[in-house]
Motif scaffolding. Sequence first.
Motif, short mmCIF file in Angstrom:
data_model
loop_
_atom_site.label_atom_id
_atom_site.label_comp_id
_atom_site.label_asym_id
_atom_site.label_seq_id
_atom_site.Cartn_x
_atom_site.Cartn_y
_atom_site.Cartn_z
N GLU A 174 -24.50 -6.74 10.94
CA GLU A 174 -23.18 -6.12 10.78
C GLU A 174 -23.36 -4.62 10.71
OE1 GLU A 174 -20.85 -7.38 7.36
OE2 GLU A 174 -19.22 -5.99 7.88
N GLU A 225 -14.87 -8.11 13.27
CA GLU A 225 -14.49 -8.66 11.97
C GLU A 225 -13.13 -8.09 11.54
OE1 GLU A 225 -17.44 -8.29 8.92
OE2 GLU A 225 -18.99 -9.25 10.15
N ASP A 282 -12.90 -11.88 7.92
CA ASP A 282 -13.78 -11.29 6.90
C ASP A 282 -13.18 -11.45 5.49
OD1 ASP A 282 -15.87 -9.82 5.91
OD2 ASP A 282 -15.24 -7.90 6.75
CA CA Z 1 -17.26 -6.93 7.29
#
Ligand code: CA
Length: 443
Positions: A218, A309, A339
């Motif tokens: 991420e 996300e 998310d």
């Molecule tokens: Ca996130």
Amino acid sequence: MVQKDFSTYFNTGDCLFEEGDIGDFAYIIESGAIDIFHRRGTNKLVLSKLSEGDILGEMAIIDKLPRSATAQATEPTRVIAIPFDYVKEKIADSDPVIRLFLRLTITRYRDLHTRFTRVFDGIEDFNKTPMQSKTASATVEIENIVSQYQKIQQHLNTAVKSAPNNYEERLGSEQTLISTKLLLTQDKSIKSAMQDDEFILHYQPIIDLETSQIIGCEALIRWVDQSGSIIYPSEFIPRAEMSGLIVDLGYWIAKEACNFQKRLATMVSQPIFMSINLSGKQFESANLVSSLADIMDQAGVTHSMIKYEITESLLMDNPELTGNTLHRLKETGVQLAIDDFGTGYSSFSYLHQLPFDTMKIDRSFVSEMVSNLKSNEIVKTLVHLSHDLGMNVIAEGIETKFEAHMLKQHRADYGQGHYFSRSLSGENFIQLVKKQITQMTGS
Ligand code: CA
Ligand code: C2E
Ligand code: CA
């Protein structure tokens, strides 16, 4: 900045610090309860009982003197730790008068505290014990500071009088000196930080819980200001959203993250997807989908290796607009994740009409899973439901081996959290992936 990364868990009976320790952290209680006390043989003299939202341990990180009492969790407790270095830096940056006031307040408080305890123990008579703090030397210090300010002011006034027509130019350096001082505590604008390349992306590994391999990451933004300190997104993303600057910043993030994913794809053979956070304001821009597609094409990434996300709360703010855009975004071949799941109030029946590939279970459930049966049940149920709806699951904020183990038992697919790795610079992330490949192949 209070860095959530410093969130720490204490079991019932654990001491955060003991009387006499040197303090490295102050704490904010996120949940649970803490007693502050003195030990008297086997007895405890409880000075205060603290709970959610209270702060403790702040004195010792301001004056670096030993802790004046012991702090012990009386139930499972989670705290956010505020490091001494961070506070020291902020104090050093503050106005000298404020620094002096802070020091005096702390000294007086410590005096008072010592006197009360000595009186309580029958060692002293409160009224006969004088204050210890050096108010006299503080007065001298204040006078020095005031006289310094007066000198700067006089200097400025003289310069203005002697150059009435072009004083701004003539005063350049003095003005800068003073305004720099005044602006010390104010943030530099996000716009100029963008121009000055002060933003960087860090990458947190996402792990396959079955194989323990890194399968994705991420992208998390950081702002490295001119002094070299790292500012975390919770400090500036809300402001960037309010001002609309998040739109440009968001495109910069997408570009940077896609370029890094492309670099990864050419360097390592195993596929590693890239998760990119999108914020609400970005969804108000009519060009979001086409601009993201252009960015991905320019970087030359395979679209299915990019996962966007979107938080559950963003979805709830404007379900129709967001839903529409999500469908169009999905048509570009990317993956979509919901998310912080569990922190909003979206219904599963609605969720299943949206083209999500992944559910990210919020960290709050993961951290409570071990101590709270309900959270544990929620995690189990979320995993089942996600699988039934054709989504895979990433559990966020895994901090212990036990949490990782339980999530694997609950059949969560992937995990992310400090137990595996904090977020890393691009170079360190590449090193970690290479190390994993070497371990796998034995070469
Ligand atoms: Ca996130
Ligand atoms: P998020 O999307 O939920 O990102 C995960 C956050 O949890 C990250 O904080 C990460 O460092 C932190 N974290 C990961 N593992 C653990 C753990 O085991 N324990 C604890 N206590 N924390 C963990 P970070 O980087 O401070 O980001 C905070 C939030 O800021 C993100 O939450 C996201 O909402 C936002 N953000 C970060 N980068 C971006 C970005 O590029 N664009 C946008 N729009 N938002 C971003
Ligand atoms: Ca999250």
